[in-house]
Design a protein around this motif. Structure first.
Motif, PDB file in Angstrom:
ATOM      1  N   ASN A 194       0.837  -1.205  -0.078  1.00 21.12           N
ATOM      2  CA  ASN A 194       0.006   0.060  -0.074  1.00 21.12           C
ATOM      3  C   ASN A 194       0.902   1.222  -0.008  1.00 21.12           C
ATOM      4  OD1 ASN A 194      -2.498  -1.282  -0.004  1.00 21.12           O
ATOM      5  ND2 ASN A 194      -2.422  -1.664   2.087  1.00 21.12           N
ATOM      6  N   HIS A 195       2.423   1.060  -0.282  1.00 19.67           N
ATOM      7  CA  HIS A 195       3.024   2.367  -0.313  1.00 19.67           C
ATOM      8  C   HIS A 195       2.502   3.235  -1.287  1.00 19.67           C
ATOM      9  CE1 HIS A 195       6.029   0.894   2.852  1.00 19.67           C
ATOM     10  NE2 HIS A 195       6.011  -0.307   2.283  1.00 19.67           N
ATOM     11  N   HIS A 196       2.808   4.505  -0.970  1.00 16.09           N
ATOM     12  CA  HIS A 196       2.410   5.549  -1.893  1.00 16.09           C
ATOM     13  C   HIS A 196       3.158   6.889  -1.586  1.00 16.09           C
ATOM     14  CE1 HIS A 196      -1.117   5.751   0.696  1.00 16.09           C
ATOM     15  NE2 HIS A 196      -1.094   7.282   0.197  1.00 16.09           N
ATOM     16  N   ILE A 223       3.325  16.351  -5.540  1.00 23.12           N
ATOM     17  CA  ILE A 223       2.992  15.091  -6.630  1.00 23.12           C
ATOM     18  C   ILE A 223       2.732  13.915  -5.365  1.00 23.12           C
ATOM     19  CG2 ILE A 223       3.865  16.152  -8.544  1.00 23.12           C
ATOM     20  CD1 ILE A 223       6.336  14.230  -8.027  1.00 23.12           C
ATOM     21  N   VAL A 224       1.766  13.233  -6.091  1.00 26.19           N
ATOM     22  CA  VAL A 224       1.531  11.869  -5.701  1.00 26.19           C
ATOM     23  C   VAL A 224       2.009  10.721  -6.461  1.00 26.19           C
ATOM     24  CG1 VAL A 224      -0.044  10.475  -4.571  1.00 26.19           C
ATOM     25  CG2 VAL A 224      -0.488  12.892  -4.485  1.00 26.19           C
ATOM     26  N   LEU A 258       3.671  12.069 -14.944  1.00 27.56           N
ATOM     27  CA  LEU A 258       2.348  11.886 -14.120  1.00 27.56           C
ATOM     28  C   LEU A 258       1.077  12.760 -15.146  1.00 27.56           C
ATOM     29  CD1 LEU A 258       3.589  13.194 -10.715  1.00 27.56           C
ATOM     30  CD2 LEU A 258       2.441  11.081 -11.319  1.00 27.56           C
ATOM     31  N   SER A 259       0.055  12.391 -15.030  1.00 31.74           N
ATOM     32  CA  SER A 259      -1.241  13.408 -15.562  1.00 31.74           C
ATOM     33  C   SER A 259      -1.746  14.320 -14.785  1.00 31.74           C
ATOM     34  CB  SER A 259      -2.162  12.054 -15.750  1.00 31.74           C
ATOM     35  OG  SER A 259      -1.840  11.530 -17.057  1.00 31.74           O
ATOM     36  N   PHE A 283       8.920  14.828   2.015  1.00 32.14           N
ATOM     37  CA  PHE A 283       8.631  13.063   1.483  1.00 32.14           C
ATOM     38  C   PHE A 283       7.664  12.726   2.384  1.00 32.14           C
ATOM     39  CE2 PHE A 283       9.469   8.733   1.425  1.00 32.14           C
ATOM     40  CZ  PHE A 283       9.413   8.578   0.027  1.00 32.14           C
ATOM     41  N   VAL A 284       6.579  11.957   2.193  1.00 35.44           N
ATOM     42  CA  VAL A 284       5.638  11.390   2.900  1.00 35.44           C
ATOM     43  C   VAL A 284       5.274  10.159   2.300  1.00 35.44           C
ATOM     44  CG1 VAL A 284       3.466  11.742   4.168  1.00 35.44           C
ATOM     45  CG2 VAL A 284       4.942  13.624   3.844  1.00 35.44           C
TER      46      VAL A 284
END
Length: 166
Positions: free
Chosen positions: A41-43, A71-72, A91-92, A110-111
């Motif tokens: 589930n890392h993001h 950004i994600v 990315l979009s 950074f998270v």
């Protein structure tokens, strides 16, 4: 005897910031080595200074985010590349694809919320940009010794703040 610590001839603040930014590079490098997909589930939420030297984002994004942008990296990203001092990713934005090039020195946060981990960095700005910097926006005073602020919610967010001597 004085309570003021002596000026250091060793740039500890820069060394620590570089080491923490290397964590981001290593994590992103592991994603690349793993085929470009995030494990479990890392993001990641990555915040960076859009006007920092070496940052390349489309003009319309820079106009919308002239100072800082987050950004994600989660489900839909591509062409993640990691160099010694930067990363690049596709990315979009509003269903328009874009390529971004971000030096690690431009990153301010950074998270990884999946594991409640985060790092915050001092913005590394060019000397001519320092006059535009609003120290009140940092939420921290810039005098005195380095401060490490633990997260109040018990998470693993680390914030290292080194005061600038003038």
């Amino acid at each position: 005897m004085t309570d003021t610590p002596p000026d250091s001839l060793i740039p500890y603040d820069e060394i620590v910031q570089e080491a923490l930014r290397a964590v981001v590079g290593r994590v992103l490098g592991q994603v690349v080595a793993g085929g470009g997909t995030l494990p479990g589930n890392h993001h990641f939420y990555i915040t960076f200074k859009t006007a920092a030297p070496g940052v390349s984002v489309p003009a319309e994004l820079k106009a919308r985010f002239p100072d800082e942008m987050t950004i994600v990296l989660q489900n839909k990203f591509w062409d993640l590349v990691v160099g010694d001092d930067f990363f690049g990713v596709g990315l979009s934005f509003n269903q328009i694809p874009a390529k971004l090039h971000i030096p690690f020195s431009a990153i301010t946060a950074f998270v990884d919320p999946a594991v409640d981990f985060g790092l915050q960095f001092q913005a590394m700005v060019a000397p001519e940009d320092e006059t535009d910097h609003d120290p009140d926006n940092d939420g921290a005073e810039r005098e005195g010794a380095p401060r490490i602020t633990p997260s109040e919610d018990g998470s693993n967010v680390v914030s290292v703040d080194f005061g600038k001597k003038k």
